[in-house]
Design a protein around this motif. Structure first.
Motif, PDB file in Angstrom:
ATOM      1  N   THR A 197      27.872 -11.258  26.606  1.00  0.00           N
ATOM      2  CA  THR A 197      26.475 -11.364  26.180  1.00  0.00           C
ATOM      3  C   THR A 197      25.784 -10.008  26.056  1.00  0.00           C
ATOM      4  O   THR A 197      24.638  -9.937  25.588  1.00  0.00           O
ATOM      5  CB  THR A 197      25.671 -12.234  27.161  1.00  0.00           C
ATOM      6  OG1 THR A 197      25.767 -11.674  28.486  1.00  0.00           O
ATOM      7  CG2 THR A 197      26.204 -13.666  27.168  1.00  0.00           C
ATOM      8  N   VAL A 198      26.447  -8.928  26.467  1.00  0.00           N
ATOM      9  CA  VAL A 198      25.844  -7.602  26.380  1.00  0.00           C
ATOM     10  C   VAL A 198      25.589  -7.234  24.920  1.00  0.00           C
ATOM     11  O   VAL A 198      26.487  -7.301  24.081  1.00  0.00           O
ATOM     12  CB  VAL A 198      26.728  -6.533  27.050  1.00  0.00           C
ATOM     13  CG1 VAL A 198      26.273  -5.127  26.678  1.00  0.00           C
ATOM     14  CG2 VAL A 198      26.686  -6.690  28.563  1.00  0.00           C
ATOM     15  N   GLU A 199      24.369  -6.829  24.634  1.00  0.00           N
ATOM     16  CA  GLU A 199      23.968  -6.479  23.267  1.00  0.00           C
ATOM     17  C   GLU A 199      23.707  -4.983  23.104  1.00  0.00           C
ATOM     18  O   GLU A 199      23.766  -4.471  21.988  1.00  0.00           O
ATOM     19  CB  GLU A 199      22.694  -7.246  22.886  1.00  0.00           C
ATOM     20  CG  GLU A 199      22.869  -8.766  22.897  1.00  0.00           C
ATOM     21  CD  GLU A 199      21.558  -9.484  22.665  1.00  0.00           C
ATOM     22  OE1 GLU A 199      20.493  -8.807  22.695  1.00  0.00           O
ATOM     23  OE2 GLU A 199      21.580 -10.708  22.465  1.00  0.00           O
ATOM     24  N   GLU A 200      23.406  -4.314  24.223  1.00  0.00           N
ATOM     25  CA  GLU A 200      22.994  -2.915  24.140  1.00  0.00           C
ATOM     26  C   GLU A 200      23.559  -2.134  25.322  1.00  0.00           C
ATOM     27  O   GLU A 200      23.510  -2.588  26.459  1.00  0.00           O
ATOM     28  CB  GLU A 200      21.468  -2.840  24.141  1.00  0.00           C
ATOM     29  CG  GLU A 200      20.899  -1.441  24.140  1.00  0.00           C
ATOM     30  CD  GLU A 200      19.381  -1.459  24.145  1.00  0.00           C
ATOM     31  OE1 GLU A 200      18.798  -1.975  23.166  1.00  0.00           O
ATOM     32  OE2 GLU A 200      18.770  -0.995  25.130  1.00  0.00           O
ATOM     33  N   VAL A 201      24.095  -0.942  25.031  1.00  0.00           N
ATOM     34  CA  VAL A 201      24.566  -0.043  26.078  1.00  0.00           C
ATOM     35  C   VAL A 201      23.949   1.332  25.847  1.00  0.00           C
ATOM     36  O   VAL A 201      24.054   1.894  24.754  1.00  0.00           O
ATOM     37  CB  VAL A 201      26.108   0.077  26.094  1.00  0.00           C
ATOM     38  CG1 VAL A 201      26.547   1.000  27.236  1.00  0.00           C
ATOM     39  CG2 VAL A 201      26.762  -1.292  26.235  1.00  0.00           C
TER      40      VAL A 201
ATOM     41  N   MET B  56      31.363   5.406  20.511  1.00  0.00           N
ATOM     42  CA  MET B  56      31.308   4.001  20.913  1.00  0.00           C
ATOM     43  C   MET B  56      30.565   3.150  19.880  1.00  0.00           C
ATOM     44  O   MET B  56      30.906   1.993  19.659  1.00  0.00           O
ATOM     45  CB  MET B  56      30.648   3.878  22.284  1.00  0.00           C
ATOM     46  CG  MET B  56      31.462   4.455  23.428  1.00  0.00           C
ATOM     47  SD  MET B  56      33.090   3.653  23.645  1.00  0.00           S
ATOM     48  CE  MET B  56      34.151   4.790  22.749  1.00  0.00           C
ATOM     49  N   ALA B  57      29.550   3.749  19.247  1.00  0.00           N
ATOM     50  CA  ALA B  57      28.818   3.018  18.212  1.00  0.00           C
ATOM     51  C   ALA B  57      29.735   2.668  17.045  1.00  0.00           C
ATOM     52  O   ALA B  57      29.653   1.579  16.467  1.00  0.00           O
ATOM     53  CB  ALA B  57      27.632   3.847  17.730  1.00  0.00           C
ATOM     54  N   GLU B  58      30.620   3.588  16.703  1.00  0.00           N
ATOM     55  CA  GLU B  58      31.574   3.335  15.624  1.00  0.00           C
ATOM     56  C   GLU B  58      32.621   2.306  16.062  1.00  0.00           C
ATOM     57  O   GLU B  58      32.981   1.412  15.292  1.00  0.00           O
ATOM     58  CB  GLU B  58      32.258   4.643  15.227  1.00  0.00           C
ATOM     59  CG  GLU B  58      33.293   4.492  14.109  1.00  0.00           C
ATOM     60  CD  GLU B  58      32.701   3.997  12.810  1.00  0.00           C
ATOM     61  OE1 GLU B  58      33.440   3.354  12.033  1.00  0.00           O
ATOM     62  OE2 GLU B  58      31.494   4.246  12.568  1.00  0.00           O
ATOM     63  N   LYS B  59      33.090   2.430  17.290  1.00  0.00           N
ATOM     64  CA  LYS B  59      34.118   1.519  17.799  1.00  0.00           C
ATOM     65  C   LYS B  59      33.610   0.081  17.872  1.00  0.00           C
ATOM     66  O   LYS B  59      34.352  -0.866  17.593  1.00  0.00           O
ATOM     67  CB  LYS B  59      34.571   1.983  19.190  1.00  0.00           C
ATOM     68  CG  LYS B  59      35.697   1.153  19.800  1.00  0.00           C
ATOM     69  CD  LYS B  59      36.169   1.775  21.115  1.00  0.00           C
ATOM     70  CE  LYS B  59      37.317   0.981  21.712  1.00  0.00           C
ATOM     71  NZ  LYS B  59      37.843   1.596  22.962  1.00  0.00           N
ATOM     72  N   TYR B  60      32.335  -0.084  18.243  1.00  0.00           N
ATOM     73  CA  TYR B  60      31.771  -1.424  18.425  1.00  0.00           C
ATOM     74  C   TYR B  60      30.716  -1.747  17.368  1.00  0.00           C
ATOM     75  O   TYR B  60      29.803  -2.525  17.623  1.00  0.00           O
ATOM     76  CB  TYR B  60      31.190  -1.556  19.825  1.00  0.00           C
ATOM     77  CG  TYR B  60      32.249  -1.638  20.897  1.00  0.00           C
ATOM     78  CD1 TYR B  60      32.852  -2.854  21.211  1.00  0.00           C
ATOM     79  CD2 TYR B  60      32.671  -0.497  21.570  1.00  0.00           C
ATOM     80  CE1 TYR B  60      33.837  -2.931  22.180  1.00  0.00           C
ATOM     81  CE2 TYR B  60      33.661  -0.560  22.542  1.00  0.00           C
ATOM     82  CZ  TYR B  60      34.244  -1.781  22.841  1.00  0.00           C
ATOM     83  OH  TYR B  60      35.232  -1.851  23.796  1.00  0.00           O
TER      84      TYR B  60
ATOM     85  N   ASP C 260      34.395  -0.128  27.647  1.00  0.00           N
ATOM     86  CA  ASP C 260      35.241  -1.246  27.215  1.00  0.00           C
ATOM     87  C   ASP C 260      35.205  -2.396  28.215  1.00  0.00           C
ATOM     88  O   ASP C 260      35.156  -3.576  27.834  1.00  0.00           O
ATOM     89  CB  ASP C 260      36.684  -0.780  27.043  1.00  0.00           C
ATOM     90  CG  ASP C 260      36.876   0.183  25.888  1.00  0.00           C
ATOM     91  OD1 ASP C 260      35.992   0.253  25.009  1.00  0.00           O
ATOM     92  OD2 ASP C 260      37.917   0.875  25.867  1.00  0.00           O
ATOM     93  N   ALA C 261      35.240  -2.058  29.494  1.00  0.00           N
ATOM     94  CA  ALA C 261      35.272  -3.082  30.535  1.00  0.00           C
ATOM     95  C   ALA C 261      33.980  -3.886  30.574  1.00  0.00           C
ATOM     96  O   ALA C 261      34.000  -5.116  30.726  1.00  0.00           O
ATOM     97  CB  ALA C 261      35.531  -2.433  31.893  1.00  0.00           C
ATOM     98  N   ILE C 262      32.859  -3.198  30.429  1.00  0.00           N
ATOM     99  CA  ILE C 262      31.564  -3.885  30.465  1.00  0.00           C
ATOM    100  C   ILE C 262      31.465  -4.911  29.341  1.00  0.00           C
ATOM    101  O   ILE C 262      31.121  -6.074  29.567  1.00  0.00           O
ATOM    102  CB  ILE C 262      30.404  -2.874  30.375  1.00  0.00           C
ATOM    103  CG1 ILE C 262      30.319  -2.046  31.655  1.00  0.00           C
ATOM    104  CG2 ILE C 262      29.073  -3.596  30.122  1.00  0.00           C
ATOM    105  CD1 ILE C 262      29.387  -0.851  31.549  1.00  0.00           C
TER     106      ILE C 262
ATOM    107  N   VAL D  43      27.849  -4.242  19.331  1.00  0.00           N
ATOM    108  CA  VAL D  43      27.002  -3.757  20.417  1.00  0.00           C
ATOM    109  C   VAL D  43      26.173  -2.579  19.919  1.00  0.00           C
ATOM    110  O   VAL D  43      26.691  -1.703  19.226  1.00  0.00           O
ATOM    111  CB  VAL D  43      27.853  -3.309  21.634  1.00  0.00           C
ATOM    112  CG1 VAL D  43      26.948  -2.803  22.759  1.00  0.00           C
ATOM    113  CG2 VAL D  43      28.737  -4.440  22.138  1.00  0.00           C
ATOM    114  N   ARG D  44      24.885  -2.560  20.269  1.00  0.00           N
ATOM    115  CA  ARG D  44      24.018  -1.437  19.946  1.00  0.00           C
ATOM    116  C   ARG D  44      24.229  -0.342  21.002  1.00  0.00           C
ATOM    117  O   ARG D  44      24.138  -0.598  22.207  1.00  0.00           O
ATOM    118  CB  ARG D  44      22.560  -1.889  19.919  1.00  0.00           C
ATOM    119  CG  ARG D  44      21.577  -0.829  19.482  1.00  0.00           C
ATOM    120  CD  ARG D  44      20.217  -1.429  19.150  1.00  0.00           C
ATOM    121  NE  ARG D  44      19.641  -2.159  20.268  1.00  0.00           N
ATOM    122  CZ  ARG D  44      19.553  -3.483  20.344  1.00  0.00           C
ATOM    123  NH1 ARG D  44      20.028  -4.249  19.366  1.00  0.00           N
ATOM    124  NH2 ARG D  44      19.001  -4.070  21.392  1.00  0.00           N
ATOM    125  N   VAL D  45      24.477   0.870  20.560  1.00  0.00           N
ATOM    126  CA  VAL D  45      24.763   1.978  21.472  1.00  0.00           C
ATOM    127  C   VAL D  45      23.770   3.094  21.233  1.00  0.00           C
ATOM    128  O   VAL D  45      23.518   3.485  20.094  1.00  0.00           O
ATOM    129  CB  VAL D  45      26.204   2.521  21.263  1.00  0.00           C
ATOM    130  CG1 VAL D  45      26.507   3.621  22.280  1.00  0.00           C
ATOM    131  CG2 VAL D  45      27.223   1.398  21.361  1.00  0.00           C
TER     132      VAL D  45
END
Length: 327
Positions: A152-156, A173-177, A144-146, A181-183
């Motif tokens: 601008t973060v697109e992928e974690v 996290m994929a469901e949450k974001y 969440d912090a990142i 964001v791509r997870v």
């Protein structure tokens, strides 16, 4: 006295709020505006765990406090949090306990927010790829912090040693974001950190997790997991390659974090390699990132000033929004 649980906190206090609270805490700490003794760490005789007592006082916001937080890695096996905690706030005008907060959640969010503060201040502008090593109790707040601190973060990419854990967390996290964001779950730490602009380490590993030789130029590494001299999640090569090394508290890190203590004792690094505390940067007393090529390390073990500042901000919001339970 007001009692505030996790769900009540989540209603009124966001990760963005937590990052601002940590920045304020670091600034106050570096100005000498708080009393934040090194924590007392008691090893449990009955289980593989540690019980930590963290007192503190901040006259600027009129509150003292105590956090009792434990780290028991096996707790999830019996359905309990791995880092259970409680925070007490004490009014410095009356000495009365004014608030009791869910310290487990406050610890999670303020520790994530430490990485968030470092990312907002030290990550390369326009960072797009991030890696998170660890999928335990700290993982979600780090994630969440990142994404909060760097829009601008697109992928974690997620890596932990247990396949089931990393895949389950990545799916969550994929469901949450979703759509933001791509997870992905990575099969190795090398795959996770490949071309990563931001790397967060949240493990209690006794061995280095990443290989500093593989870091891209301009990467930011935030280590929040190791809090004992036997823990070494940041490898020595990362420290050697780092242009700058920051701490939440240099004194606290040098008394607790093996990934800094060990290479310092070996002479792999020296104190001349240390840039300073993050609060010194916030206060304008030391330099920050100077170019996009610098590899930068931030190491945090946590200080009570964070807990007290965050707790007081939550308490004030709870009073304003009439949240919590009077006792």
């Amino acid at each position: 006295m007001l009692l505030i649980n996790k769900e009540e906190i989540k209603k009124i206090f966001t990760m963005k709020d937590a990052i601002e609270a940590d920045k304020l805490a670091f600034s106050i700490f570096s100005k000498g505006g708080s009393i934040s003794p090194l924590r007392t760490n008691i090893e449990s005789k009955g289980a593989k765990g540690n019980i930590l007592y963290m007192p503190g006082y901040i006259d600027k916001i009129g509150v003292s406090g105590l956090k009792i937080v434990s780290v028991f890695p096996d707790n999830p096996k019996i359905g309990l949090a791995s880092t259970p905690g409680t925070i007490l706030l004490v009014d410095d005008k009356t000495g009365m306990v004014s608030c009791v907060l869910d310290g487990t959640y406050v610890t999670e969010i303020r520790t994530g927010a430490a990485t968030g503060a470092a990312v907002s201040l030290l990550a390369r502008k326009g960072s797009k790829k991030a890696a998170l090593i660890g999928s335990g109790g700290q993982a979600e707040s780090q994630f969440d912090a990142i994404v909060t601190a760097c829009e601008t973060v697109e992928e974690v990419r997620i890596y932990s040693r247990t396949r089931e854990n990393r895949e389950k967390f990545a799916a969550k996290m994929a469901e949450k974001y979703k759509g933001k964001v791509r997870v992905m779950a990575s099969t190795s730490p090398e795959e996770a950190i490949d071309d990563a602009d931001i790397i967060a380490l949240a493990t209690t590993s006794e061995e280095a997790i990443i290989d500093g030789k593989l870091l891209k130029k301009g990467a930011l590494v935030s280590g929040v997991g190791s809090y004992m001299p036997n823990m070494h999640e940041i490898d020595e090569e990362t420290l050697v390659r780092a242009s700058k090394i920051y701490f939440d508290s240099k004194d606290a890190v040098l008394s607790e974090a093996g990934c800094i203590i060990t290479p310092l004792e070996k002479g792999t690094i020296t104190e001349e390699d240390f840039t300073g505390d993050l609060g010194d940067l916030i206060n304008g007393d030391i330099v920050g990132r100077e170019n996009d090529e610098e590899i930068i390390v931030f190491k945090s073990v946590g200080i009570s000033t964070q807990d007290i500042t965050t707790g007081k901000m939550i308490y004030d919001k709870a009073l304003e929004n009439k949240v919590g339970y009077e006792w």
